[in-house]
Motif scaffolding. Structure first.
Motif, PDB file in Angstrom:
ATOM      1  N   ALA A  19     -36.286  58.682 101.793  1.00 20.64           N
ATOM      2  CA  ALA A  19     -36.168  59.551 100.619  1.00 20.64           C
ATOM      3  C   ALA A  19     -35.153  60.672 100.835  1.00 20.64           C
ATOM      4  CB  ALA A  19     -37.531  60.128 100.247  1.00 20.64           C
ATOM      5  N   ASP A  20     -34.956  61.104 102.086  1.00 22.35           N
ATOM      6  CA  ASP A  20     -33.954  62.141 102.370  1.00 22.35           C
ATOM      7  C   ASP A  20     -32.550  61.615 102.085  1.00 22.35           C
ATOM      8  OD1 ASP A  20     -35.909  63.961 103.312  1.00 22.35           O
ATOM      9  OD2 ASP A  20     -35.842  63.046 105.302  1.00 22.35           O
ATOM     10  N   ILE A  21     -32.297  60.375 102.456  1.00 19.46           N
ATOM     11  CA  ILE A  21     -30.985  59.778 102.199  1.00 19.46           C
ATOM     12  C   ILE A  21     -30.796  59.571 100.703  1.00 19.46           C
ATOM     13  CG2 ILE A  21     -29.541  57.734 102.594  1.00 19.46           C
ATOM     14  CD1 ILE A  21     -30.869  57.597 105.399  1.00 19.46           C
ATOM     15  N   GLN A  22     -31.836  59.132 100.031  1.00 15.57           N
ATOM     16  CA  GLN A  22     -31.766  58.992  98.575  1.00 15.57           C
ATOM     17  C   GLN A  22     -31.497  60.346  97.930  1.00 15.57           C
ATOM     18  OE1 GLN A  22     -35.660  57.189  98.274  1.00 15.57           O
ATOM     19  NE2 GLN A  22     -34.744  55.243  97.643  1.00 15.57           N
ATOM     20  N   ALA A  23     -32.113  61.395  98.457  1.00 13.73           N
ATOM     21  CA  ALA A  23     -31.904  62.748  97.924  1.00 13.73           C
ATOM     22  C   ALA A  23     -30.447  63.174  98.077  1.00 13.73           C
ATOM     23  CB  ALA A  23     -32.824  63.738  98.626  1.00 13.73           C
ATOM     24  N   CYS A  24     -29.823  62.828  99.192  1.00 19.80           N
ATOM     25  CA  CYS A  24     -28.409  63.156  99.398  1.00 19.80           C
ATOM     26  C   CYS A  24     -27.549  62.484  98.336  1.00 19.80           C
ATOM     27  CB  CYS A  24     -27.951  62.704 100.782  1.00 19.80           C
ATOM     28  SG  CYS A  24     -28.644  63.656 102.139  1.00 19.80           S
ATOM     29  N   LEU A  25     -27.852  61.243  98.033  1.00 18.51           N
ATOM     30  CA  LEU A  25     -27.074  60.509  97.032  1.00 18.51           C
ATOM     31  C   LEU A  25     -27.269  61.095  95.637  1.00 18.51           C
ATOM     32  CD1 LEU A  25     -27.706  56.916  98.376  1.00 18.51           C
ATOM     33  CD2 LEU A  25     -25.568  58.203  98.474  1.00 18.51           C
ATOM     34  N   MET A  57     -21.440  59.589 106.798  1.00 19.50           N
ATOM     35  CA  MET A  57     -21.870  58.404 107.552  1.00 19.50           C
ATOM     36  C   MET A  57     -21.977  57.187 106.630  1.00 19.50           C
ATOM     37  SD  MET A  57     -24.596  59.650 110.408  1.00 19.50           S
ATOM     38  CE  MET A  57     -25.304  61.094 109.649  1.00 19.50           C
ATOM     39  N   LEU A  58     -22.541  57.385 105.453  1.00 18.52           N
ATOM     40  CA  LEU A  58     -22.636  56.278 104.502  1.00 18.52           C
ATOM     41  C   LEU A  58     -21.248  55.785 104.100  1.00 18.52           C
ATOM     42  CD1 LEU A  58     -25.564  57.591 102.280  1.00 18.52           C
ATOM     43  CD2 LEU A  58     -25.655  55.662 103.885  1.00 18.52           C
ATOM     44  N   SER A  77     -39.276  59.830  86.454  1.00 18.66           N
ATOM     45  CA  SER A  77     -38.121  59.944  87.342  1.00 18.66           C
ATOM     46  C   SER A  77     -38.512  60.640  88.638  1.00 18.66           C
ATOM     47  CB  SER A  77     -37.021  60.736  86.641  1.00 18.66           C
ATOM     48  OG  SER A  77     -35.979  60.985  87.539  1.00 18.66           O
ATOM     49  N   LEU A  78     -38.026  60.113  89.737  1.00 19.37           N
ATOM     50  CA  LEU A  78     -38.264  60.731  91.038  1.00 19.37           C
ATOM     51  C   LEU A  78     -37.208  61.763  91.380  1.00 19.37           C
ATOM     52  CD1 LEU A  78     -39.264  57.622  93.172  1.00 19.37           C
ATOM     53  CD2 LEU A  78     -40.761  59.373  92.253  1.00 19.37           C
ATOM     54  N   THR A  79     -36.212  61.928  90.511  1.00 18.51           N
ATOM     55  CA  THR A  79     -35.086  62.803  90.807  1.00 18.51           C
ATOM     56  C   THR A  79     -35.503  64.227  91.175  1.00 18.51           C
ATOM     57  OG1 THR A  79     -33.617  61.456  89.477  1.00 18.51           O
ATOM     58  CG2 THR A  79     -32.912  63.699  89.912  1.00 18.51           C
ATOM     59  N   PRO A  80     -36.365  64.907  90.394  1.00 17.28           N
ATOM     60  CA  PRO A  80     -36.722  66.283  90.797  1.00 17.28           C
ATOM     61  C   PRO A  80     -37.403  66.330  92.167  1.00 17.28           C
ATOM     62  CG  PRO A  80     -37.341  65.883  88.521  1.00 17.28           C
ATOM     63  CD  PRO A  80     -36.930  64.556  89.094  1.00 17.28           C
ATOM     64  N   GLU A  81     -38.261  65.374  92.442  1.00 17.75           N
ATOM     65  CA  GLU A  81     -38.934  65.325  93.740  1.00 17.75           C
ATOM     66  C   GLU A  81     -37.923  65.116  94.866  1.00 17.75           C
ATOM     67  OE1 GLU A  81     -41.844  62.228  95.967  1.00 17.75           O
ATOM     68  OE2 GLU A  81     -42.422  62.794  93.937  1.00 17.75           O
ATOM     69  N   LEU A  82     -36.957  64.244  94.641  1.00 19.70           N
ATOM     70  CA  LEU A  82     -35.930  64.006  95.647  1.00 19.70           C
ATOM     71  C   LEU A  82     -35.076  65.246  95.864  1.00 19.70           C
ATOM     72  CD1 LEU A  82     -34.707  60.390  94.791  1.00 19.70           C
ATOM     73  CD2 LEU A  82     -36.011  61.124  96.799  1.00 19.70           C
TER      74      LEU A  82
END
Length: 77
Positions: free
Chosen positions: A57-63, A37-38, A2-7
């Motif tokens: 990845a910053d936008i993905q992190a916000c989500l 904005m999204l 999972s990329l979640t912790p990195e995000l």
């Protein structure tokens, strides 16, 4: 994997910055600004154009951050 912790490591909160609100990588770009904005149907490519220091990845992190903040367990009787 999972990329979640990195995000989520991309989201920072500092008491002296933006009133302690969650920001992206210590910049003065608030998570809430990106989410709004999204919600207003601004495309990801437009956001990245308007904020050249941001990465996808910053936008993905916000989500992911928002999803985690709204994931409340519901107790049923």
């Amino acid at each position: 994997m999972s990329l979640t912790p990195e995000l989520l490591n991309r989201i920072t909160q500092n008491p002296g910055q933006c009133g302690g609100r969650p920001c992206i990588r210590g910049m003065r770009i608030r998570v809430t600004d990106i989410l709004e904005m999204l919600a207003e149907n601004v495309s990801i490519s437009e956001i990245l154009e308007d904020f050249p220091d941001l990465e996808l990845a910053d936008i993905q992190a916000c989500l992911v951050f928002a999803a985690r903040r709204t994931d409340f367990p519901r107790l049923t009787a």
